[in-house]
Design a protein around this motif. Structure first.
Motif, PDB file in Angstrom:
ATOM      1  N   UNK A  47      10.991   3.482  -3.051  1.00 16.48           N
ATOM      2  CA  UNK A  47      11.872   3.914  -1.978  1.00 16.48           C
ATOM      3  C   UNK A  47      11.133   4.717  -0.939  1.00 16.48           C
ATOM      4  N   UNK A  48      11.902   5.400  -0.118  1.00 15.96           N
ATOM      5  CA  UNK A  48      11.310   6.189   0.958  1.00 15.96           C
ATOM      6  C   UNK A  48      12.232   7.354   1.286  1.00 15.96           C
ATOM      7  N   UNK A  77       7.457  10.724   7.234  1.00 13.91           N
ATOM      8  CA  UNK A  77       7.986   9.585   6.475  1.00 13.91           C
ATOM      9  C   UNK A  77       7.117   9.355   5.237  1.00 13.91           C
ATOM     10  N   UNK A 105      -2.302  -0.125   2.023  1.00 13.44           N
ATOM     11  CA  UNK A 105      -1.583  -1.315   1.562  1.00 13.44           C
ATOM     12  C   UNK A 105      -2.546  -2.509   1.555  1.00 13.44           C
ATOM     13  N   UNK A 135       6.098   5.511  11.272  1.00 11.40           N
ATOM     14  CA  UNK A 135       7.527   5.686  11.012  1.00 11.40           C
ATOM     15  C   UNK A 135       7.965   7.133  11.030  1.00 11.40           C
TER      16      UNK A 135
ATOM     17  N   UNK B  77       4.311  -5.208  12.615  1.00 12.84           N
ATOM     18  CA  UNK B  77       4.038  -4.841  11.224  1.00 12.84           C
ATOM     19  C   UNK B  77       5.147  -5.382  10.322  1.00 12.84           C
ATOM     20  N   UNK B  79       6.424  -5.789   6.138  1.00 14.86           N
ATOM     21  CA  UNK B  79       6.279  -5.475   4.709  1.00 14.86           C
ATOM     22  C   UNK B  79       7.107  -6.475   3.919  1.00 14.86           C
ATOM     23  N   UNK B  80       6.650  -6.808   2.733  1.00 12.48           N
ATOM     24  CA  UNK B  80       7.424  -7.774   1.940  1.00 12.48           C
ATOM     25  C   UNK B  80       7.371  -7.452   0.459  1.00 12.48           C
ATOM     26  N   UNK B  81       8.397  -7.926  -0.237  1.00 10.32           N
ATOM     27  CA  UNK B  81       8.427  -7.899  -1.699  1.00 10.32           C
ATOM     28  C   UNK B  81       8.926  -9.264  -2.168  1.00 10.32           C
ATOM     29  N   UNK B 100      13.325   2.108  12.565  1.00 15.21           N
ATOM     30  CA  UNK B 100      12.277   1.321  11.918  1.00 15.21           C
ATOM     31  C   UNK B 100      12.884   0.631  10.700  1.00 15.21           C
ATOM     32  N   UNK B 101      12.033  -0.038   9.929  1.00 15.57           N
ATOM     33  CA  UNK B 101      12.498  -0.717   8.716  1.00 15.57           C
ATOM     34  C   UNK B 101      13.096   0.258   7.713  1.00 15.57           C
ATOM     35  N   UNK B 102      12.898   1.541   7.930  1.00 16.16           N
ATOM     36  CA  UNK B 102      13.541   2.560   7.091  1.00 16.16           C
ATOM     37  C   UNK B 102      15.046   2.312   6.965  1.00 16.16           C
ATOM     38  N   UNK B 105      15.677   0.597   3.803  1.00 17.63           N
ATOM     39  CA  UNK B 105      15.146   1.183   2.567  1.00 17.63           C
ATOM     40  C   UNK B 105      16.182   2.169   2.009  1.00 17.63           C
ATOM     41  N   UNK B 126      11.584  -9.515   3.527  1.00 19.24           N
ATOM     42  CA  UNK B 126      10.627  -9.032   4.511  1.00 19.24           C
ATOM     43  C   UNK B 126      11.337  -8.057   5.436  1.00 19.24           C
ATOM     44  N   UNK B 127      10.716  -6.909   5.707  1.00 16.07           N
ATOM     45  CA  UNK B 127      11.241  -5.994   6.724  1.00 16.07           C
ATOM     46  C   UNK B 127      10.149  -5.787   7.770  1.00 16.07           C
ATOM     47  N   UNK B 129       8.812  -3.656  11.501  1.00 17.74           N
ATOM     48  CA  UNK B 129       9.010  -2.673  12.565  1.00 17.74           C
ATOM     49  C   UNK B 129       8.897  -3.447  13.879  1.00 17.74           C
TER      50      UNK B 129
END
Lengths: 370, 370
Positions: A47-48, A77, A105, A135, B77, B79-81, B100-102, B105, B126-127, B129
């Protein structure tokens, strides 16, 4: 430093410098360049959250949108992953100047980064974006003040970002832009992808009251049993956070800091730092002269003196100069180098040797505290 | 919209407005507020990469650091899982303006966000920014040009960020700053943590040549079988990307967009959009008048007209107005609302119903393509 000097610039291979300087469209790294690991990653949690920050009141021209009111600035962040079977020690990774947590990353050429690797090795791991970057956002008020004609243009913070050609030499991919060291461990074939990682940097650090220190201290206290890792511009952040409040910090690692303030820290400060295990890490090619400024050698030498001074005060500091361990060609971005996981292994060995790792406490409840 | 009107402002509870406007130190969300899930998350892969971008040549005063040279701008940018047992359909989530992608999250009050939830439901997720924001960085050159006195101050982009009090009403936490709707689903007790999520926004979108569209298109083509989800300022991005190149896109979702251009799209454009399943989502309290601008009602009505027009052209568009499903009190930030996972379930039901999900292709190799 023996080997470094004997190599010099004789062993260089010219890369196409055109890719670095060509304006226009940039071919992107493909998703297919990304190499997933062979084994699944099993997480207890991820999480964040956003720590720190202070509220300021902004006018309508300062918010730049609708009306005036409160904005929070100087927040940090934080992203984290907690492995399913976690060790008792956590890792906090701080990126260097002009960079975000992306440093830790997936590497520019699509390999596993330190963030995932430390988790796979059992450490609850945290990465942050420095205050004012990525962020974490930044304080826009001075900029909008200039735009509105209320402030002089030169009062606006300088937005700093290394040109690709400058980063090439300063980050020690090679001795000149587009020319690599024959033994470089940096994935120079993905230099364009690395260039995309850099973002404008507003920081004027280190400052005595740097809000990064406050937020990192809050993070360490929230986690407890933490190893703080700084890099480059943030290399000394772990020292500075410890000097302000050592609570929650078990050990500190400085990766290629801009010197270690060997002669600047007071005896009282050195005494405080001597209570924790400290590791300083440097890569290869430290003596290659930079176009802008000196080589990295003075920083390395200052940190060697720092290590001696801490140990003379009864401390537990070590210098990990990678060529001394038989690892050659590491760049300033050693967490992205091709042997990045081997370098991480050296850090993990040092952590295991240097601190008494507590039992994992993950089973006791829903909290992240471990 | 029946129920909304009957409720009006009668059912309001005053919250302490002081927390929103008090300058000075801000108490942070504690790590202990974060609630991990009960079951481990098993990932085949996770990581990040940076797509798109173009190289520009900057002078020393424009880079702001050392010398001049190449900078990459307009990159995105990502991010992925990828879950260990992945479905054949992927999700791409785009944050809204100033965010942002926050957004996707951990929620401001520490609950699971959509990013993790979609992964737990089996979707490679995928998220991003947006270009010019968060870890995608931004183009600093115009700012440093003003700072150096080479450009007029008013040529510098406006940096926009909603004041907390403005966001409170515009994002429909309540009818006035610090006053919540009695039935609000937004975690208003964590409004300060939400305020920390917002970052300065330089975007002037939608633009015909918005670099977000290029990068998202590249992402969709790299993944294939993608559902693109936009929110607020990015709500129509999935439409715009599809119009430029539908390759890789299986379905599109617009969450509370600033209207749907119901009368502006040409017949040819509507025809193109009619080939994909489209879902438009709106929360509650759409008719509450904003201090700045209108209520959300015109946007909702425009999207209703858009849905009708697409379907009249043989398309497959639906409006999901949450109160019509018996879900009341949802804010503009519905991916962070207390019933955020129930809302996600509605999206997942719609995806399962609307598209033929292909077999997962994860086992065939090391590629992320699924």
């Amino acid at each position: 430093m023996r080997r470094v000097r004997s190599k010099q610039l004789g062993c260089l291979v010219a890369l196409s410098a055109a890719v670095l300087t060509m304006p226009g469209a940039t071919s992107a790294q493909s998703l297919n360049d990304v190499k997933p690991a062979r084994k699944p990653l099993v997480l207890k949690a991820l999480g964040s959250l956003i720590l720190g920050g202070r509220t300021v009141v902004a006018s309508p021209s300062e918010t730049g949108l609708y009306g005036g009111g409160s904005l929070i600035v100087d927040q940090m962040y934080v992203q984290y992953m907690i492995p399913d079977r976690a060790r008792g020690t956590s890792i906090v990774m701080i990126p260097g100047g002009g960079l975000t947590a992306k440093s830790y990353e997936t590497t520019p050429d699509g390999r596993m980064g330190w963030y995932e690797y430390f988790v796979r090795r059992g450490f609850p791991s945290y990465v942050v974006d420095q205050v004012g970057r990525g962020r974490s956002g930044f304080n826009q008020i001075p900029f909008n003040g200039v735009r509105a004609g209320k402030l002089a243009p030169d009062t606006q913070p300088n937005l700093r970002r290394s040109a690709s050609e400058v980063a090439w030499t300063r980050f020690r991919f090679g001795p000149a832009a587009g020319v690599k060291f024959l033994d470089t461990k940096f994935p120079v074939e993905a230099a364009l992808q690395f260039a995309k990682q850099t973002v404008p940097d507003l920081s004027v650090s280190p400052q005595p009251d740097d809000p990064n220190y406050t937020a990192l201290s809050e993070l360490a206290k929230g986690i407890m049993q933490t190893v703080l890792i700084g890099h480059s511009q943030s290399g000394r952040f772990p020292f500075e956070v410890t000097l302000r409040d050592p609570e929650g910090i078990s050990a500190i690692v400085a990766i290629e800091p801009p010197g270690c303030k060997a002669t600047e820290y007071s005896d009282a400060e050195i005494s405080k730092l001597s209570r924790l295990p400290i590791l300083v890490v440097f890569g290869d090619h430290l003596d290659v002269r930079q176009e802008f400024g000196n080589s990295w050698l003075p920083f390395y030498q200052d940190c060697q003196n720092f290590v001696k001074r801490v140990n003379a005060a009864g401390g537990h500091a070590s210098m990990l100069h990678l060529p001394d361990k038989g690892m050659f060609g590491n760049s300033h971005m050693l967490m992205e180098d091709k042997n990045n996981l081997q370098v991480a292994d050296l850090l993990i060995d040092w952590i295991a040797k240097s601190i008494q790792e507590p039992q994992a406490k993950m089973s006791s409840g829903r909290k992240i505290r471990q």
